[in-house]
Design a protein around this motif. Structure first.
Motif: not given
Length: 114
Positions: A10-17, A24-32, A67-74
């Motif tokens: 499977s692959e799940v994607r979410i934009p980093i906003t 500290i302006k990076v994706p929250h661990g709970g979201i990951v 990361t400070t990039n654009k997308e998280l991918i699991a």
């Protein structure tokens, strides 16, 4: 969040906003952790017979980088497919392929409620 589910992966994607940033302006661990659970649980639930579903019984996540990039991918995959339990693995990366975390999860098969 968008997902793609094949029989074994499977692959799940979410934009980093800013909505998913921590202080500290990076994706929250709970979201990951949430997208890892969605990738593993979504794949697990699609593998059980009709009339059944799965619930997460255990999840472990090791955070490696941020990361400070654009997308998280699991990306989820099976480790074990039993009649009552499923064990899964998941890699979480950004769109550049940078590994951010690894997760494992156990899922219990339940009968779907009417």
């Amino acid at each position: 969040m968008v997902g793609k589910f094949e029989p074994e992966v499977s692959e799940v994607r979410i934009p980093i906003t800013p909505v998913i940033h921590n202080t500290i302006k990076v994706p929250h661990g709970g979201i990951v952790a949430t997208i890892a659970d969605a990738a593993m649980g979504g794949l697990a639930s699609r593998s059980v017979p009709e009339g059944y579903n799965v619930v997460t019984t255990n999840m472990n996540i090791s955070y490696i980088a941020t990361t400070t990039n654009k997308e998280l991918i699991a990306r989820g995959r099976f480790v074990h497919k039993g009649r009552q339990t499923l064990v899964m693995e998941c890699d979480i990366e950004d769109e550049t392929g940078r590994r951010l975390a690894i997760a494992t999860g156990s899922f219990f098969v339940i009968q779907r409620r009417p």
